[in-house]
Write an enzyme that holds these catalytic residues in place. Sequence first.
Site, PDB file in Angstrom:
ATOM      1  CB  SER A 136      -0.814  -0.019   1.286  1.00 27.29           C
ATOM      2  OG  SER A 136      -1.703   1.051   1.172  1.00 27.29           O
ATOM      3  CB  THR A 137       1.526   3.718   2.568  1.00 29.19           C
ATOM      4  OG1 THR A 137       0.135   4.002   3.118  1.00 29.19           O
ATOM      5  CG2 THR A 137       2.038   5.322   2.574  1.00 29.19           C
ATOM      6  CG  HIS A 143      -4.305  -0.726  -0.537  1.00 25.80           C
ATOM      7  ND1 HIS A 143      -4.087  -0.578   0.759  1.00 25.80           N
ATOM      8  CD2 HIS A 143      -4.915  -2.060  -0.623  1.00 25.80           C
ATOM      9  CE1 HIS A 143      -4.395  -1.818   1.199  1.00 25.80           C
ATOM     10  NE2 HIS A 143      -4.707  -2.694   0.638  1.00 25.80           N
ATOM     11  CG  MET A 161      -2.103   3.382   7.383  1.00 28.59           C
ATOM     12  SD  MET A 161      -2.553   5.301   7.127  1.00 28.59           S
ATOM     13  CE  MET A 161      -1.009   5.865   6.562  1.00 28.59           C
ATOM     14  CG  ASP A 215      -5.651  -5.498   2.783  1.00 30.55           C
ATOM     15  OD1 ASP A 215      -6.087  -6.630   3.142  1.00 30.55           O
ATOM     16  OD2 ASP A 215      -5.653  -5.106   1.779  1.00 30.55           O
TER      17      ASP A 215
END
Length: 206
Positions: A13-14, A40, A135, A138
């Site tokens: 993600s991030t 994401h 972050m 997940d």
Amino acid sequence: MSRTPLVVGVGVSTGGPKALNLLLPALPADFPVPILVVQHMPPIFTRLLAERLSQRSGLRVVEASEGVVPQPGWAYVAPGNFHLTVIRPEGAPRPVLHLHQGPPEHSCRPAVDVLLRSVAQLYPGRALAVVLTGMGQDGALGCHAIRETGGQVLAQDAATSVVWGMPGAVVTQGLADKVLPLSRVAPEIVRRASEGRGRARSPVEP
């Protein structure tokens, strides 16, 4: 002892685009199993990400499409706003990619957990999950499913993560077989995906 993986599932993600730009080009063009990626990211951006990664990699990197048979040497990026899973339709000789718009998980669609649960079910004991910077949590539930079915899990370390939420959750729950700096993740993936392969049957046939 874990068996050689037939598929690799990557969740990020991030900080993900930068991490994937380092990870995927470090994998060989003849990588022996398909790679499924959940980043994401909104629609359109996932296609652009796949195109950029493909230009930098020996692997062929594409945005995932419905019904495609996942192939060795290819990486498939989940489209924004669609969960990516793997299914084996009744009577089908091989697994195929399946996209759907089920409820978001962790406020995310695509979600890493959705992918990893499907991989764990279809490739029991033969899946390798890789959770990178991001972050939230997940991926932890999906990694639990991977471990429960005998698969393997790698997690990025805190020092090289932009945010150590997702890999940190995997590590703190005791789900990671190994915790590695980003630069060492690709070599470890190659080692695990290649060990004992020899003349094994096609990696797209679980």
